[in-house]
Design an enzyme around this catalytic site. Structure first.
Site, mmCIF file in Angstrom:
data_model
loop_
_atom_site.group_PDB
_atom_site.id
_atom_site.type_symbol
_atom_site.label_atom_id
_atom_site.label_comp_id
_atom_site.label_asym_id
_atom_site.label_seq_id
_atom_site.Cartn_x
_atom_site.Cartn_y
_atom_site.Cartn_z
ATOM 1 N N SER A 2 0.797 -1.244 0.000
ATOM 2 C CA SER A 2 0.000 0.000 0.000
ATOM 3 C C SER A 2 0.822 1.284 0.000
ATOM 4 O O SER A 2 0.255 2.374 -0.073
ATOM 5 C CB SER A 2 -0.957 0.009 1.194
ATOM 6 O OG SER A 2 -2.004 -0.914 0.980
ATOM 7 N N LYS A 55 3.549 6.687 4.651
ATOM 8 C CA LYS A 55 2.597 5.737 4.076
ATOM 9 C C LYS A 55 3.118 4.326 4.276
ATOM 10 O O LYS A 55 4.264 4.031 3.956
ATOM 11 C CB LYS A 55 2.390 5.998 2.573
ATOM 12 C CG LYS A 55 1.324 5.107 1.971
ATOM 13 C CD LYS A 55 -0.058 5.473 2.478
ATOM 14 C CE LYS A 55 -1.042 4.332 2.328
ATOM 15 N NZ LYS A 55 -0.895 3.277 3.341
ATOM 16 N N THR A 56 2.252 3.484 4.812
ATOM 17 C CA THR A 56 2.630 2.101 5.112
ATOM 18 C C THR A 56 2.176 1.154 4.006
ATOM 19 O O THR A 56 1.384 1.512 3.134
ATOM 20 C CB THR A 56 1.980 1.644 6.428
ATOM 21 O OG1 THR A 56 0.556 1.768 6.299
ATOM 22 C CG2 THR A 56 2.466 2.484 7.589
ATOM 23 N N GLY A 57 2.691 -0.049 4.075
ATOM 24 C CA GLY A 57 2.255 -1.111 3.171
ATOM 25 C C GLY A 57 2.370 -2.440 3.887
ATOM 26 O O GLY A 57 3.373 -2.698 4.564
#
Length: 383
Positions: A152, A322-324
């Site tokens: 993501s 922003k993470t994933g």
């Protein structure tokens, strides 16, 4: 006869232009001027598009350029050298940087941080990539030019593509998108669905951006991808900005139905760290109202608080990130646990950071802890 002569002359001139604009492959060795020791993983920036390349662990590099293009060679603790590309072989010797009294401390710190990060990830049961750019100058990289699945994290460049599309089509943040019931998938991460249910909706673009940036909503993500015309639109924007290593090819739904596709939405840590550096430090965030909104939204990101933000919680540092997070692959490993962003330390410094942990043999908590530990090491060095 005169017309024929002019025609032939025009053809020759056109051919000459094509030859002069042809890409040439330049390679060479980058070393220290004082003692000729090779510089491990040096950085080469192509000024025509701003793309940065990384040499190997023996100081060698290979770059494609237009003849006459300009390359900037850099290394932590050395003076940058700017060279016009003329020949296929270009060896460069960088002079050591004679820092001032206070600067020596930081140069020593970055060298030690590089060594500490290499030591920390050594032996870990995962593929780990790290890139840090401090104040736009000093770059630390561990596997920084290798590819990792974004998960993501790609929703940040997607948000930039949504911004670009809306500005080109005179669409406002407050304008709404009509959402059909079949666009809301039930078997996926979606706080939007949990709030509104599975039904026809009409939501403003600003709210959909918040869902993808703050809560990493998969349904909102695919709705925005469809709105702008597909993943290729976001991918082309990245290429136009010089980020050829950020590759966006699949939707969240496609990756959910075929986990192997998760590896195709990919990037290098260096590319993502550069994008965050350009966005927050170089002023891209203030280029338009959409970018301002995206910047503020990521500053209130609600996911991955146990990753990059963990060591910052009791400080005055601010992070936009922003993470994933990936699923479990066929080998029983987590496809990826990632976090990338920009840390602002008031009255001191700022740095972009990208940490990608792929094919992890640990559980989610332990994998997230790896990112938190790396973040702590970087924060303690730069603070």
């Amino acid at each position: 006869m005169k017309e024929l002569f002019l025609f032939i002359l025009a053809i020759l001139l056109l051919s000459s232009c094509k030859v002069s604009n042809k890409l040439i492959n330049i390679s060479g060795l980058i070393s220290c001027e004082d003692d000729s020791t090779v510089l491990v993983h040096p950085f080469i920036t192509r000024l025509s598009d701003g793309q940065t390349f990384i040499g190997d662990d023996k100081g060698h590099y290979v770059v494609d350029v237009m003849r006459g293009d300009t390359l900037v060679f850099s290394y932590v603790g050395a003076i940058n050298d700017t060279v016009v590309a003329k020949n296929s072989r270009l060896d460069v010797k960088l002079k050591p940087y004679n820092a001032g009294k206070d600067e020596y401390i930081f140069v020593d710190k970055t060298h030690k941080l590089q060594e500490d990060l290499n030591s920390y990830i050594s032996g870990k049961d995962a593929r780990i990539g790290i890139a840090v750019i401090v104040n736009g100058k000093d770059t630390i990289s561990v596997n920084g030019n290798r590819e990792f699945p974004m998960m993501s994290v790609f929703k940040f460049p997607l948000a930039l593509a949504v911004s670009d599309y809306c500005l080109k089509n005179d669409i406002l943040l407050s304008d709404s998108i009509s959402i059909k019931t079949d666009a809301i998938k039930e078997n996926t991460w979606s706080p939007m669905r949990d709030k509104y249910g599975v039904r026809d909706l009409k939501l403003p673009i600003s709210e959909l951006l918040d869902y993808i940036l703050q809560q990493s909503d998969n349904n909102a993500c695919d709705i925005l991808i469809d709105f702008i015309g597909g993943t290729s639109v976001a991918d082309k924007l990245m290429k136009s900005l010089g980020y050829h290593d950020i590759i966006i090819s699949h939707t969240e739904d496609e990756m959910h139905r075929d986990l192997s596709l998760s590896y195709l939405n990919r990037t290098t840590p260096i590319a993502m760290a550069r994008l965050f550096d350009q966005f927050y430090r170089q002023g891209m965030r203030h280029e338009n109202v959409f970018h301002d909104y995206i910047a503020e939204s990521m500053l209130t990101c609600q996911t991955g608080l146990d990753r990059l933000p963990a060591p910052l919680l009791h400080s005055n540092a601010i992070i936009g990130h922003k993470t994933g997070t990936g699923d479990i692959n066929s080998q029983g490993r987590i496809i990826a646990v990632n976090d990338a962003g920009y840390i602002i330390i008031p009255n001191k410094s700022g740095y972009s950071i990208a940490v990608f942990v792929a094919d992890s043999g640990y559980d989610m908590a332990e994998t997230s802890k790896i990112i938190a530990e790396i973040s702590k090491m970087v924060f303690n060095t730069t603070n």
